[in-house]
Scaffold this motif. Sequence first.
Motif, PDB file in Angstrom:
ATOM      1  N   MET A   1       0.885  -1.241  -0.054  1.00  0.00           N
ATOM      2  CA  MET A   1       0.011   0.165  -0.059  1.00  0.00           C
ATOM      3  C   MET A   1       0.970   1.305   0.064  1.00  0.00           C
ATOM      4  O   MET A   1       0.588   2.360  -0.689  1.00  0.00           O
ATOM      5  CB  MET A   1      -1.110   0.237   1.216  1.00  0.00           C
ATOM      6  N   ILE A   2       1.963   1.318   0.791  1.00  0.00           N
ATOM      7  CA  ILE A   2       2.875   2.462   0.808  1.00  0.00           C
ATOM      8  C   ILE A   2       3.556   2.634  -0.560  1.00  0.00           C
ATOM      9  O   ILE A   2       3.677   3.714  -1.073  1.00  0.00           O
ATOM     10  CB  ILE A   2       3.789   2.166   1.997  1.00  0.00           C
ATOM     11  N   GLU A   3       4.028   1.549  -0.966  1.00  0.00           N
ATOM     12  CA  GLU A   3       4.829   1.747  -2.335  1.00  0.00           C
ATOM     13  C   GLU A   3       3.857   2.186  -3.370  1.00  0.00           C
ATOM     14  O   GLU A   3       4.264   3.001  -4.528  1.00  0.00           O
ATOM     15  CB  GLU A   3       5.427   0.357  -2.859  1.00  0.00           C
ATOM     16  N   ASP A   4       2.369   1.569  -3.403  1.00  0.00           N
ATOM     17  CA  ASP A   4       1.563   2.199  -4.490  1.00  0.00           C
ATOM     18  C   ASP A   4       1.148   3.585  -4.269  1.00  0.00           C
ATOM     19  O   ASP A   4       1.143   4.382  -5.316  1.00  0.00           O
ATOM     20  CB  ASP A   4       0.288   1.341  -4.399  1.00  0.00           C
ATOM     21  N   ALA A   5       1.208   4.039  -3.135  1.00  0.00           N
ATOM     22  CA  ALA A   5       0.967   5.397  -2.799  1.00  0.00           C
ATOM     23  C   ALA A   5       1.936   6.275  -3.160  1.00  0.00           C
ATOM     24  O   ALA A   5       1.882   7.646  -3.567  1.00  0.00           O
ATOM     25  CB  ALA A   5       0.602   5.628  -1.374  1.00  0.00           C
ATOM     26  N   GLU A   6       3.302   5.837  -2.722  1.00  0.00           N
ATOM     27  CA  GLU A   6       4.390   6.519  -3.477  1.00  0.00           C
ATOM     28  C   GLU A   6       4.422   7.079  -4.809  1.00  0.00           C
ATOM     29  O   GLU A   6       4.542   8.007  -5.366  1.00  0.00           O
ATOM     30  CB  GLU A   6       5.705   5.773  -2.781  1.00  0.00           C
ATOM     31  N   LYS A   7       4.177   5.754  -5.607  1.00  0.00           N
ATOM     32  CA  LYS A   7       4.335   5.932  -7.068  1.00  0.00           C
ATOM     33  C   LYS A   7       3.039   6.866  -7.522  1.00  0.00           C
ATOM     34  O   LYS A   7       3.409   7.567  -8.522  1.00  0.00           O
ATOM     35  CB  LYS A   7       3.878   4.196  -7.688  1.00  0.00           C
ATOM     36  N   SER A   8       1.950   6.793  -6.802  1.00  0.00           N
ATOM     37  CA  SER A   8       0.861   7.629  -7.505  1.00  0.00           C
ATOM     38  C   SER A   8       1.000   9.004  -6.973  1.00  0.00           C
ATOM     39  O   SER A   8       0.225  10.077  -7.166  1.00  0.00           O
ATOM     40  CB  SER A   8      -0.364   7.089  -6.842  1.00  0.00           C
ATOM     41  N   GLY A   9       1.839   9.381  -5.980  1.00  0.00           N
ATOM     42  CA  GLY A   9       2.148  10.730  -5.380  1.00  0.00           C
ATOM     43  C   GLY A   9       1.250  11.159  -4.395  1.00  0.00           C
ATOM     44  O   GLY A   9       1.229  12.173  -3.678  1.00  0.00           O
ATOM     45  N   LYS A  10       0.427   9.882  -3.812  1.00  0.00           N
ATOM     46  CA  LYS A  10      -0.597  10.228  -2.677  1.00  0.00           C
ATOM     47  C   LYS A  10       0.215  10.315  -1.258  1.00  0.00           C
ATOM     48  O   LYS A  10      -0.125  10.998  -0.440  1.00  0.00           O
ATOM     49  CB  LYS A  10      -1.460   9.157  -2.575  1.00  0.00           C
ATOM     50  N   LEU A  11       1.352   9.684  -1.416  1.00  0.00           N
ATOM     51  CA  LEU A  11       2.195   9.825  -0.091  1.00  0.00           C
ATOM     52  C   LEU A  11       3.452  10.488  -0.511  1.00  0.00           C
ATOM     53  O   LEU A  11       4.219   9.965  -1.347  1.00  0.00           O
ATOM     54  CB  LEU A  11       2.556   8.250   0.506  1.00  0.00           C
ATOM     55  N   LYS A  12       3.908  11.727   0.232  1.00  0.00           N
ATOM     56  CA  LYS A  12       4.989  12.352  -0.105  1.00  0.00           C
ATOM     57  C   LYS A  12       6.156  12.292   0.987  1.00  0.00           C
ATOM     58  O   LYS A  12       5.583  11.891   2.025  1.00  0.00           O
ATOM     59  CB  LYS A  12       4.701  13.930  -0.388  1.00  0.00           C
ATOM     60  N   PRO A  13       7.338  12.667   0.712  1.00  0.00           N
ATOM     61  CA  PRO A  13       8.297  12.524   1.442  1.00  0.00           C
ATOM     62  C   PRO A  13       7.963  13.261   2.889  1.00  0.00           C
ATOM     63  O   PRO A  13       7.272  14.334   3.005  1.00  0.00           O
ATOM     64  CB  PRO A  13       9.674  13.423   0.712  1.00  0.00           C
ATOM     65  N   GLY A  14       8.423  12.585   3.969  1.00  0.00           N
ATOM     66  CA  GLY A  14       8.123  13.351   5.392  1.00  0.00           C
ATOM     67  C   GLY A  14       6.669  13.292   5.741  1.00  0.00           C
ATOM     68  O   GLY A  14       6.182  13.899   6.740  1.00  0.00           O
ATOM     69  N   GLY A  15       5.885  12.517   4.970  1.00  0.00           N
ATOM     70  CA  GLY A  15       4.382  12.674   5.375  1.00  0.00           C
ATOM     71  C   GLY A  15       4.061  11.849   6.635  1.00  0.00           C
ATOM     72  O   GLY A  15       4.899  11.142   6.983  1.00  0.00           O
ATOM     73  N   THR A  16       2.822  11.854   6.931  1.00  0.00           N
ATOM     74  CA  THR A  16       2.226  11.207   8.232  1.00  0.00           C
ATOM     75  C   THR A  16       1.292  10.136   7.405  1.00  0.00           C
ATOM     76  O   THR A  16       0.308  10.378   6.724  1.00  0.00           O
ATOM     77  CB  THR A  16       1.411  12.076   9.156  1.00  0.00           C
ATOM     78  N   ILE A  17       1.408   8.860   7.834  1.00  0.00           N
ATOM     79  CA  ILE A  17       0.396   7.730   7.697  1.00  0.00           C
ATOM     80  C   ILE A  17      -0.665   7.726   8.663  1.00  0.00           C
ATOM     81  O   ILE A  17      -0.137   7.611   9.778  1.00  0.00           O
ATOM     82  CB  ILE A  17       1.267   6.474   7.505  1.00  0.00           C
ATOM     83  N   ILE A  18      -2.106   7.722   8.346  1.00  0.00           N
ATOM     84  CA  ILE A  18      -2.948   7.726   9.219  1.00  0.00           C
ATOM     85  C   ILE A  18      -3.880   6.569   8.969  1.00  0.00           C
ATOM     86  O   ILE A  18      -4.548   6.543   7.838  1.00  0.00           O
ATOM     87  CB  ILE A  18      -3.654   8.924   9.334  1.00  0.00           C
ATOM     88  N   GLU A  19      -4.129   5.576   9.924  1.00  0.00           N
ATOM     89  CA  GLU A  19      -4.894   4.327   9.498  1.00  0.00           C
ATOM     90  C   GLU A  19      -5.719   3.956  10.893  1.00  0.00           C
ATOM     91  O   GLU A  19      -4.990   4.003  12.028  1.00  0.00           O
ATOM     92  CB  GLU A  19      -3.867   3.121   8.961  1.00  0.00           C
ATOM     93  N   GLY A  20      -6.596   3.186  10.597  1.00  0.00           N
ATOM     94  CA  GLY A  20      -7.408   2.570  11.631  1.00  0.00           C
ATOM     95  C   GLY A  20      -6.896   1.236  11.540  1.00  0.00           C
ATOM     96  O   GLY A  20      -7.144   0.339  10.461  1.00  0.00           O
ATOM     97  N   THR A  21      -6.769   0.527  12.653  1.00  0.00           N
ATOM     98  CA  THR A  21      -5.990  -0.630  12.432  1.00  0.00           C
ATOM     99  C   THR A  21      -6.273  -1.416  13.824  1.00  0.00           C
ATOM    100  O   THR A  21      -6.302  -1.038  14.892  1.00  0.00           O
ATOM    101  CB  THR A  21      -4.354  -0.835  12.371  1.00  0.00           C
TER     102      THR A  21
END
Length: 453
Positions: free
Chosen positions: A50-70
């Motif tokens: 999920m992280i690698e896909d988000a990096e490729k699509s630009g949704k997750l940018k350097p220094g970002g914060t991952i927020i998730e219900g888990t």
Amino acid sequence: MWYNNILETIGNTPLVKLNTITKGVSGTILAKIETTNPGNSIKDRMAVKMIEDAEKSGKLKPGGTIIEGTSGNTGMGLAMAAIIKGYKCIFTTTDKQSKEKVDALRAFGAEVIVCPTNVEPEDPRSYYSVSSRLEREVPNSWKPNQYDNLANTQAHYEQTGPEIWEQTEGKITHLVVGVGTGGTISGTGKYLKEKNPNIQVWGIDTYGSVFKKYKETGIFDKDEIYPYITEGIGEDFLPANVNFEVIDLFEKVTDKDAALMTRDIARKEGIFVGNSAGAAIAGLLQLKAKLKPEDVVVVIFHDHGSRYMGKMYNEDWLRERGFLQDEKLTAKSILAKKESAEIVTLDNQKTVLEAINTIKSMNISQIPVTQQGMIVGKIAESDILSALLENPGLKSAPIAEIMTSTFPFVDLNTSIDRISSLINKENSAVLVEDDSGKIEIITQYDIINAISG
């Protein structure tokens, strides 16, 4: 040979034959041991994907914060990847999840917000809603949304499915998986069915979840939803990752059967796994009539037993829920062996002198203290002696002035081990409410009497 970082060690988990717990079940039963992933669960696979896909699509940018219900395991995978890749993490979870899971996430530097379980998913207090609100409010943040993010399914299509196919040399006939987000069963099952459409994919569900009825009737029945204890499987909504076309059937397993089977896997196979593995094996045993001697069944063991030490691996927790009935003495059996006698109490407005006289005449050393019939404290010989040495005039004072905190209360199902640990220098007894609501007292003498009797 070495790995460049911990993420490269994810996957290629072993397939282990079960020998004892599945006695009487036709076919070869194999467990896919996902606890050997670095985060000790299968969720490492999809977290990184999920992280690698988000990096490729630009949704997750350097220094970002991952927020998730888990519920903990996905969070562990995300937190581990975040450390390697330089992200921050904020996780929301429910108060149903084990303390060990929450502590583990915090150990990886994540911020964890615990939300109530027994609210609708759309309720602003739910862990789904809180994570969505934080994503809107926290700058440069991204929510993986493991339930609806199809990278979850894709990770298992690319990794778990091919591994199982190769490890069984294409002989697998059945895949058995506990279903939560649905990514594991849908991705793995899709790959395997493409290889052999005759492979049966069985989903394990829990009572209180909507999956089984929806699969069988196409009806999303809110009346099916109620709180349950089993962790990691079942849902009160339909995640996009649950591909009902891939799943041939669902089998529901009770909280009790899942919990006890989790312990049995450790005791009978030497494999230390979590609650969803117990549910999966319990479900498989319920379905054993459908299996033939030539079948090769793969059951996914999702996560590690260390995350359930305060729950499925804690005998008092099991007894409190009526899950464990064994030969070990409990408060109930100790009371049954005890001579029936009315518990002696004193009202908190009685004087210290009256307490002294009661202790002498009854030949006891500690007495529960009541206020309007409710037990609020205790008075002991040692408390009286200390108080009078300091101030002899206290004889006429109410015992409320010198009483100490009450004896510990225990449940009727509390084990002798737990009761013994509560009886010490400060507490010579514990209190228990019997089936009729009457308060009884258990002393060290009562325990000795029950053991010797």
